[in-house]
Scaffold this active site. Structure first.
Site, mmCIF file in Angstrom:
data_model
loop_
_atom_site.group_PDB
_atom_site.id
_atom_site.type_symbol
_atom_site.label_atom_id
_atom_site.label_comp_id
_atom_site.label_asym_id
_atom_site.label_seq_id
_atom_site.Cartn_x
_atom_site.Cartn_y
_atom_site.Cartn_z
ATOM 1 N N ASP A 1 -0.906 -6.039 0.166
ATOM 2 C CA ASP A 1 -1.209 -5.317 1.245
ATOM 3 C C ASP A 1 -2.828 -5.268 1.350
ATOM 4 O O ASP A 1 -3.321 -4.897 0.440
ATOM 5 C CB ASP A 1 -0.541 -4.163 1.266
ATOM 6 N N ASP B 1 0.801 -1.290 0.105
ATOM 7 C CA ASP B 1 -0.017 -0.020 0.092
ATOM 8 C C ASP B 1 1.021 1.280 0.203
ATOM 9 O O ASP B 1 0.378 2.405 0.003
ATOM 10 C CB ASP B 1 -0.981 -0.066 1.002
ATOM 11 N N GLU C 1 9.638 -4.022 10.510
ATOM 12 C CA GLU C 1 10.096 -2.710 9.813
ATOM 13 C C GLU C 1 10.783 -1.679 11.035
ATOM 14 O O GLU C 1 9.879 -1.666 11.852
ATOM 15 C CB GLU C 1 8.849 -2.173 9.009
#
Length: 274
Positions: free
Chosen positions: A85, A46, A184
């Protein structure tokens, strides 16, 4: 051609210590190039909202956006494992809506798995999707869909309690049935601890060298993205410079009447005199 990458392939790579290589793609030609290069995993993220649609965050990205771009990518791919996503609020309202959205990304979009952001709070949703036969990739640490709640794009898990929660969330997601886990912007020590203590592959982005694989946004690593570049990005090429040089040369030749010439033009067929 190498065998198609599947969930079993990813687990095999982790077991063998073979690093998984992943990049993003949002269109057919980019995905085709990545697949031909031998990329193991392609994420239709996304992040397309910021990278190709010009939004300030991933939040405005819709299911229709994701399906549209996932279709383009999946049509190009022969070998890579394609992950799509699930966008903002597409898996929070109800399990019925979540299942419908996940199914669309697989059936319409052609993805091989869907990716969801979050930990223990979405574990039951992950399990429902997995039980329906749809592979799920988890995402912990900096979760862009929660950027307002997190207070910006900041490294997560630096404090002991927050690191413990991320670790525990990883274990919960493993039990829920994820096939891989994106980590992340977390400390590399935490990423190492997670990678060594869960059975599914970890894919790092800003999570250090100890993950089972790495992913970057293709536009970032090729130097196409303008503006701020995160610390964890290594730029491997300067495509923006090449594009500017080519476009400026085209402008100059058109303005000077040098393009098109006879080489790039067509002529009437010559008729024989009778």
């Amino acid at each position: 051609m190498e065998e198609k990458v599947t969930t079993l392939t990813l687990r095999k790579f982790k077991k063998e210590g073979r690093k998984i290589v992943a990049l993003t793609a949002y269109d057919f030609p980019t995905a085709k190039i990545l697949d031909n290069c031998g990329i193991d995993m392609i994420l239709v993220g996304d992040s397309l909202g910021m990278v190709v649609l010009g939004y300030q965050s991933t939040i405005p990205v819709t299911m229709e956006d994701m399906i549209h771009h996932t279709k383009a990518v999946s049509r190009a791919v022969n070998r890579a494992f394609v992950v799509a996503d699930m966008p903002f609020m597409s898996y929070h309202i109800s399990k019925e809506q979540t299942m419908a959205n996940a199914a669309r990304l697989i059936a319409e979009g052609g993805a091989h798995a869907v990716k969801l952001e979050g930990g223990e709070e979405i574990a039951s949703i992950v399990k429902t999707i997995v039980d329906a036969g749809i592979p799920v990739v988890g995402h912990l640490g900096l979760t862009p869909q929660s950027v307002h709640q997190l207070g910006g794009y900041k490294v997560q898990g630096k404090e002991k309690e927050k690191a413990k929660k991320i670790f525990n969330d990883a274990k919960v997601l493993e039990l829920a049935g994820i096939c891989a886990l994106v980590l992340e912007s977390i400390p590399m020590e935490l990423a190492k601890d997670i990678a060594e203590n869960i059975s599914v592959p970890t894919i790092g982005i800003g999570a250090g060298p100890y993950c089972d694989g790495q992913i970057l946004v293709t536009h970032d690593m090729l130097g196409i993205t303008q503006g701020h570049r995160p610390k964890f990005v290594k730029q491997y090429a300067d495509i923006e410079k090449i594009m500017i040089e080519g476009i400026n040369a085209y402008i100059k030749e058109v303005q000077q009447g040098l393009f098109p010439n006879e080489e790039h033009s067509f002529s009437l067929e010559k008729r024989e005199n009778k």
